[in-house]
Design an enzyme around this catalytic site. Structure first.
Site, PDB file in Angstrom:
ATOM      1  N   TYR A  49      -0.506  -4.350   1.640  1.00 20.20           N
ATOM      2  CA  TYR A  49       0.125  -5.025   0.497  1.00 20.20           C
ATOM      3  C   TYR A  49       0.791  -6.332   0.971  1.00 20.20           C
ATOM      4  O   TYR A  49       1.448  -6.341   2.021  1.00 20.20           O
ATOM      5  CB  TYR A  49       1.143  -4.065  -0.136  1.00 20.20           C
ATOM      6  CG  TYR A  49       2.068  -4.711  -1.121  1.00 20.20           C
ATOM      7  CD1 TYR A  49       1.582  -5.290  -2.287  1.00 20.20           C
ATOM      8  CD2 TYR A  49       3.440  -4.749  -0.899  1.00 20.20           C
ATOM      9  CE1 TYR A  49       2.429  -5.896  -3.190  1.00 20.20           C
ATOM     10  CE2 TYR A  49       4.302  -5.340  -1.799  1.00 20.20           C
ATOM     11  CZ  TYR A  49       3.794  -5.925  -2.943  1.00 20.20           C
ATOM     12  OH  TYR A  49       4.639  -6.515  -3.831  1.00 20.20           O
ATOM     13  N   ARG A  91      27.110   5.898  -2.234  1.00 22.31           N
ATOM     14  CA  ARG A  91      26.085   5.251  -1.398  1.00 22.31           C
ATOM     15  C   ARG A  91      25.513   6.289  -0.431  1.00 22.31           C
ATOM     16  O   ARG A  91      24.332   6.331  -0.150  1.00 22.31           O
ATOM     17  CB  ARG A  91      26.667   4.042  -0.641  1.00 22.31           C
ATOM     18  CG  ARG A  91      25.700   3.506   0.396  1.00 22.31           C
ATOM     19  CD  ARG A  91      25.978   2.082   0.899  1.00 22.31           C
ATOM     20  NE  ARG A  91      27.342   1.676   0.970  1.00 22.31           N
ATOM     21  CZ  ARG A  91      28.219   2.061   1.925  1.00 22.31           C
ATOM     22  NH1 ARG A  91      27.836   2.867   2.898  1.00 22.31           N
ATOM     23  NH2 ARG A  91      29.461   1.643   1.903  1.00 22.31           N
ATOM     24  N   ASP A  97       1.493   4.334   3.870  1.00 24.01           N
ATOM     25  CA  ASP A  97       1.932   3.939   2.533  1.00 24.01           C
ATOM     26  C   ASP A  97       0.978   4.632   1.553  1.00 24.01           C
ATOM     27  O   ASP A  97      -0.199   4.278   1.463  1.00 24.01           O
ATOM     28  CB  ASP A  97       1.866   2.411   2.402  1.00 24.01           C
ATOM     29  CG  ASP A  97       2.373   1.915   1.054  1.00 24.01           C
ATOM     30  OD1 ASP A  97       2.297   2.682   0.081  1.00 24.01           O
ATOM     31  OD2 ASP A  97       2.823   0.755   0.973  1.00 24.01           O
TER      32      ASP A  97
HETATM   33  C1  LIG Z   1       0.920  -0.384  -1.722  1.00 24.84           C
HETATM   34  C2  LIG Z   1       2.273  -0.952  -2.009  1.00 24.84           C
HETATM   35  N1  LIG Z   1       3.280  -0.709  -1.157  1.00 24.84           N
HETATM   36  C3  LIG Z   1       4.520  -1.202  -1.380  1.00 24.84           C
HETATM   37  C4  LIG Z   1       4.797  -1.973  -2.477  1.00 24.84           C
HETATM   38  C5  LIG Z   1       6.186  -2.515  -2.681  1.00 24.84           C
HETATM   39  O1  LIG Z   1       6.863  -1.764  -3.632  1.00 24.84           O
HETATM   40  P1  LIG Z   1       8.046  -2.328  -4.560  1.00 24.84           P
HETATM   41  O2  LIG Z   1       7.455  -3.377  -5.430  1.00 24.84           O
HETATM   42  O3  LIG Z   1       8.536  -1.118  -5.277  1.00 24.84           O
HETATM   43  O4  LIG Z   1       9.075  -2.902  -3.633  1.00 24.84           O
HETATM   44  C6  LIG Z   1       3.780  -2.252  -3.393  1.00 24.84           C
HETATM   45  C7  LIG Z   1       4.056  -3.063  -4.592  1.00 24.84           C
HETATM   46  O5  LIG Z   1       3.181  -3.474  -5.297  1.00 24.84           O
HETATM   47  C8  LIG Z   1       2.489  -1.706  -3.154  1.00 24.84           C
HETATM   48  O6  LIG Z   1       1.462  -1.953  -3.987  1.00 24.84           O
END
Ligand SMILES: Cc1ncc(COP(=O)(O)O)c(C=O)c1O
Length: 379
Positions: free
Chosen positions: A98, A46, A170
């Protein structure tokens, strides 16, 4: 070293025990120790695993950062990043983020006395206006999903830093091949590796990369303490994926441009959202901070019925959530990826019932366009 060389070699040193050129999948939970307090740098999986470590080094290098941490999903990576924030602190977030990020912040973390303000970060004055004495983070997504609003990375970083807040970006939609936020002052980059970094639609994962040593130590502490780690096998899949990231992104970008041009001229398409389009009001900003425009395109066909027809008539383009894989995926944000936000917010953000989102894959461009052509002809 150039990007493609880094992608293939960073973290990918031949295995010291056997010389294997592909980093082995160290499928182990623990490591034999030579004596009390004597180990080979690994105690428990881990805490650290050589396959995961290789990936963490790889992604950090691709984003031009010193430290990287891999998580079980993009959401786990975002959740760990928010652990830098304490009770009674304030976070400013892109309002068009998102849906899962919105859900985590508004439905879970807000229960722990963390204050969130969702603003349109594509206008830096909104960020400036939202800053409070206790603002400690500005969390942005650019381009946003699915209406492709662009946030000026440098301008937001300047405003946030002046207020003593970190900036998190992001970067899932662009990947480090097309956009490197740290070069524009961003402090922390998060990824859903599920998307372009893995690129083959065969694993869920996430990553956090950053340069600040104290914040990195905390993220690592959270990773080990809360334990939402990426498995050795999934780490290996992403590591394999990033080796071809440069090639794949070139093709995604090339086909993205062609598909966008086709959609832009199509009589059944009322509006297109694509930063590469000259009609996109932030086209110049996108050109300045991105190396290309990527392969995410949204387009409005006017009604739920028309959207349903396109989505159900497409044959090559697969109706599915997610993005960034080698195969073209097509989806309906209002009922799929963005179902967790209110109808009122969807209206405000332009996520209409007629909106269709496409993640252009790396099949032959003509085949993708022919499929969309026949699907639109059914409307
Ligand atoms: C821009 C963005 N950030 C984060 C995520 C979340 O990622 P995960 O589905 O791998 O948890 C997504 C998922 O679609 C995404 O499109």
């Amino acid at each position: 070293m150039g990007f493609a060389t880094t992608a293939i070699h960073a973290g990918n040193e031949p295995d010291s025990a056997t010389g294997a050129v592909s980093v082995p999948i160290y499928q182990t939970s623990t490591y034999a120790q030579d004596g009390l307090g004597k180990n080979k740098g690994f105690e428990y999986a881990r805490t650290a695993n050589p396959t995961r470590l290789a990936l963490e080094r790889n992604i950090a290098a691709l984003e031009g950062a010193q430290f990287g941490y891999a998580f079980a999903s993009g959401m786990a990576a975002i959740d760990a990043t928010l652990r830098l924030i304490k009770a009674n602190e304030h976070v400013i977030v892109s309002d068009n983020t998102y849906g899962g990020t919105f859900r985590l912040f508004s439905k879970i973390l807000s229960n722990y006395c963390i204050e969130f303000d969702f603003v349109d970060t594509s206008d830096v004055t909104n960020v400036e206006a939202a800053i409070k004495d206790n603002t400690r983070m500005v969390f942005i997504e650019t381009p946003t999903n699915p209406v492709m609003m662009i946030t000026d990375l440098q301008a937001v970083s300047d405003v946030a830093h002046a207020a003593g807040a970190r900036v998190v970006c992001d970067n899932t939609f662009m990947s480090p091949y097309l956009q490197r936020p740290i070069e524009f002052g961003v402090d922390i980059v998060v990824h859903s590796t599920t998307k372009f970094l893995n690129g083959h639609s065969d694993g869920i994962g996430g990553a956090v990369v950053l340069n600040n040593e104290d914040d990195a130590a905390w993220i690592q502490f959270v990773q080990n303490s809360a334990g939402a780690i990426l498995s050795p096998f999934d780490s290996w899949l992403v590591l394999r994926g990033t080796k071809t990231l440069a090639l794949r992104m070139e093709q995604h970008d090339k086909s993205g441009r062609a598909v966008a041009a086709f959609l832009e001229d199509h009589p059944k398409v009322q509006k297109i959202y694509y930063p590469g389009s000259l009609s996109h009001k932030q086209h110049e900003l996108a050109k300045r901070q991105q190396k290309g425009f990527g392969s995410m395109i949204s387009f409005d066909v006017g009604s739920l019925e028309a959207a349903r027809t396109v989505l159900e008539s497409a044959k090559l383009c697969t109706l599915a959530e997610s993005l960034g894989g080698v195969e073209t995926l097509i989806c309906h944000p209002a009922t799929m990826t963005h179902a967790s936000i209110t109808a009122e917010s969807r209206d405000r953000l332009g996520i209409t019932d007629g909106l269709v989102r496409i993640s252009v894959g790396i099949e032959d461009t003509d085949d993708i366009i022919a499929d969309l052509d026949q699907a639109l002809a059914s409307v």
